[in-house]
Design an enzyme around this catalytic site. Structure first.
Site, PDB file in Angstrom:
ATOM      1  N   CYS A 169      13.319  11.597   6.337  1.00 22.57           N
ATOM      2  CA  CYS A 169      13.265  11.136   7.723  1.00 22.57           C
ATOM      3  C   CYS A 169      14.603  11.297   8.433  1.00 22.57           C
ATOM      4  O   CYS A 169      14.649  11.493   9.644  1.00 22.57           O
ATOM      5  CB  CYS A 169      12.803   9.679   7.781  1.00 22.57           C
ATOM      6  SG  CYS A 169      13.852   8.535   6.858  1.00 22.57           S
ATOM      7  N   LYS A 226       0.843  -1.189   0.000  1.00 23.09           N
ATOM      8  CA  LYS A 226       0.000   0.000   0.000  1.00 23.09           C
ATOM      9  C   LYS A 226       0.886   1.251   0.000  1.00 23.09           C
ATOM     10  O   LYS A 226       1.450   1.629   1.016  1.00 23.09           O
ATOM     11  CB  LYS A 226      -0.930   0.055   1.222  1.00 23.09           C
ATOM     12  CG  LYS A 226      -2.067   1.078   1.010  1.00 23.09           C
ATOM     13  CD  LYS A 226      -2.605   1.662   2.280  1.00 23.09           C
ATOM     14  CE  LYS A 226      -1.865   2.889   2.743  1.00 23.09           C
ATOM     15  NZ  LYS A 226      -1.961   4.055   1.819  1.00 23.09           N
ATOM     16  N   GLU A 273       9.633   2.069  10.780  1.00 24.44           N
ATOM     17  CA  GLU A 273      10.601   3.163  10.689  1.00 24.44           C
ATOM     18  C   GLU A 273       9.799   4.444  10.788  1.00 24.44           C
ATOM     19  O   GLU A 273       9.017   4.765   9.895  1.00 24.44           O
ATOM     20  CB  GLU A 273      11.386   3.078   9.374  1.00 24.44           C
ATOM     21  CG  GLU A 273      12.716   3.817   9.427  1.00 24.44           C
ATOM     22  CD  GLU A 273      12.641   5.224   8.876  1.00 24.44           C
ATOM     23  OE1 GLU A 273      12.106   6.111   9.597  1.00 24.44           O
ATOM     24  OE2 GLU A 273      13.122   5.438   7.763  1.00 24.44           O
ATOM     25  N   GLU A 328       9.511  16.429  14.976  1.00 29.44           N
ATOM     26  CA  GLU A 328       9.889  16.286  13.569  1.00 29.44           C
ATOM     27  C   GLU A 328       9.030  17.220  12.721  1.00 29.44           C
ATOM     28  O   GLU A 328       7.814  17.098  12.685  1.00 29.44           O
ATOM     29  CB  GLU A 328       9.706  14.840  13.119  1.00 29.44           C
ATOM     30  CG  GLU A 328      10.246  14.562  11.732  1.00 29.44           C
ATOM     31  CD  GLU A 328      10.106  13.107  11.334  1.00 29.44           C
ATOM     32  OE1 GLU A 328      10.997  12.600  10.627  1.00 29.44           O
ATOM     33  OE2 GLU A 328       9.102  12.480  11.711  1.00 29.44           O
TER      34      GLU A 328
END
Length: 470
Positions: free
Chosen positions: A264, A155, A230, A365
């Site tokens: 990331c 997906k 992750e 983040e």
């Protein structure tokens, strides 16, 4: 019907039908049947390796189209997309090599016994990939999953699905049997639960945000699935006073502003020695103001737009919060004025100085072109700052003192540490994070092991009665 748009100008580049929960369920059952009773379980490692190499060859022959689609889908520059395709090819070829190796381990159990540890596929895997590196992140999951002999449901992000769709097509073209690789399109809240909660699924691998990862963990607990997560990072880039100034400045810019900061492992926390701070930050600001924003397809563009209006609004909220907390804005902090950029989701490279570790802009983040600057005076303080985060994905240390570099690298609690560099990765070396950056590893031999179950086969070659209960 979902419209896929180019973030540079909001042009519609595709219209796709989202899958229904029932369609997601059907994809899981197709993968289950292919694993349990299809021809795929009978393929040898050499056959799987040959399939992966054919996929790699098809990627090479389709590189130009794939790179262009990746750019118009994500907004990144064409040269970044081309590098991504090359990296994807390397990943498939690396796992092809691993697939044809015999990993069986023989254990010495004494005379009359043959004891072996063998590695078998986990089974049905659900692979959920992010929008920032759609093709690259898909390869990190699909290649080892195929090498190990699994079937899967893939997906991609509903925001950037185009190159993953093409990759699945190429895998089928390379000769993968029906049901081995299944594609489900759609938004996570709608099609995610039927995938991650299905009892027929043996493993879920997800790359994306922390909150979604936590939800997947809770869902997977009901059926005790294997998971690999992750979940991003808040990555320190530590610069000592004796670092190579030119190289450190250059890499600090790339670390945070490549792909508009939508990485990331972006080096969003600059932690610089107090003696170097003023000249280093001044040069960063000077160069950040010259970064050429533009269409990713234009050769002179060095950074493209953010992926969507929603994501740009999120970045703007982070900037407003930083200002409210007292961070000093020294560069950017707004949308660009250039008329040719108004149709896209652009945001200027942004630098905040005088930042403290307790600020949300330092701890959260942002996933945008935002750099925060902190200072230190001692090695211990640098390490303390570098580790003061709930994440632990990556970090870097810059110094001409190799002993110090290695000391600091050992002490930093992050899954990847670069010394006098920032950003490179290798298919042969594991990638993943400590703490809330995730669970498990991708790439390297461990990346293959994530998709395998370990079985001990103990054979008594001279069986006889022991008369325990005689």
């Amino acid at each position: 019907m979902r419209e896929i748009i180019n973030p540079f100008n909001q042009a519609v580049i595709a219209k796709l039908d989202d899958a229904t929960p029932a369609a997601a369920r059907a994809a899981v059952l197709a993968a289950r049947q292919a694993f349990d009773s299809g021809e795929w379980p009978g393929w040898t490692g050499a056959q799987r390796a040959a399939l992966l190499r054919r996929v790699a060859d098809l990627l090479v022959s389709n590189k130009s189209d794939l790179a262009r689609w990746e750019t118009v889908d994500t907004g990144k520059t064409l040269v970044e997309s081309e590098i991504d395709i090359d990296d994807v090819v390397s990943v498939f070829r690396y796992y092809a090599d691993l697939a044809e190796q015999d990993h069986t381990r023989t254990v010495d159990a004494g005379p009359g016994v043959v004891s072996q540890v063998v590695y078998e596929p986990v089974g049905v895997c659900v692979l959920i990939t992010p929008w920032n590196y759609p093709l690259l992140q898909a390869s990190w999951k699909i290649a080892p999953a195929l090498a190990a002999g699994n079937t899967m449901v893939v997906k991609p992000s509903e925001v950037t699905p185009l190159t993953t769709m093409k990759l699945v097509e190429l895998i089928e073209q390379a000769g993968a049997p029906a049901g081995v690789v299944n594609l489900v399109l759609g938004a996570g809240p709608e099609v995610g639960p039927p995938l991650t909660g299905a009892p027929e699924v043996d493993l879920v691998s997800f790359t994306g945000g922390l909150a979604t990862g936590q939800t997947i963990m809770r869902t997977a607990a009901d059926t005790v699935k294997k998971i690999a997560l992750e979940l991003g990072g808040k990555n320190p880039n530590i610069v000592f006073a004796d670092a190579d100034f030119e190289a450190a400045v250059d890499h600090a810019l790339t670390a945070v502003f490549l792909h508009a900061g939508q990485v990331c492992s972006a080096g969003t926390r600059l932690i610089v020695h107090a003696d170097l701070h003023d000249t280093f930050v001044a040069e960063l600001v000077r160069r950040a103001k010259t970064v050429k924003l533009g269409n990713g397809l234009a050769p002179d563009s060095r950074s493209g737009p953010l992926v969507s209006a929603e994501h740009r609004a999120k970045v703007e909220r982070h900037v407003a919060q930083a200002l409210a907390e007292g961070a000093k804005l020294v560069c950017g902090g707004r949308r660009p004025d250039a008329p040719e950029l108004q149709a896209g989701f652009f945001y200027l490279p942004t630098i905040f100085d005088d930042c403290r570790r307790d600020m949300r802009i330092v701890q959260e983040e942002t996933f945008g072109p935002i750099l925060t600057v902190e200072t230190f005076t001692t090695e211990d303080e640098a390490v303390e700052l570098g580790n003061d985060t709930n994440y632990g994905l990556a970090g870097a240390v810059w110094t001409s003192d190799r002993s110090r570099a290695r000391r600091v690298a050992r002490r930093l609690r992050h899954g990847t540490i670069w010394i006098n560099d920032f950003g490179p990765y290798l298919p042969q070396a594991e990638w993943g994070g400590f703490k809330r950056s995730g669970i498990g590893r991708e790439l390297g031999p461990t990346g293959l092991a994530e998709y395998q179950e370990t079985k001990h086969v103990y054979e008594n070659t001279n069986p006889r009665a022991e008369n325990w209960f005689a």
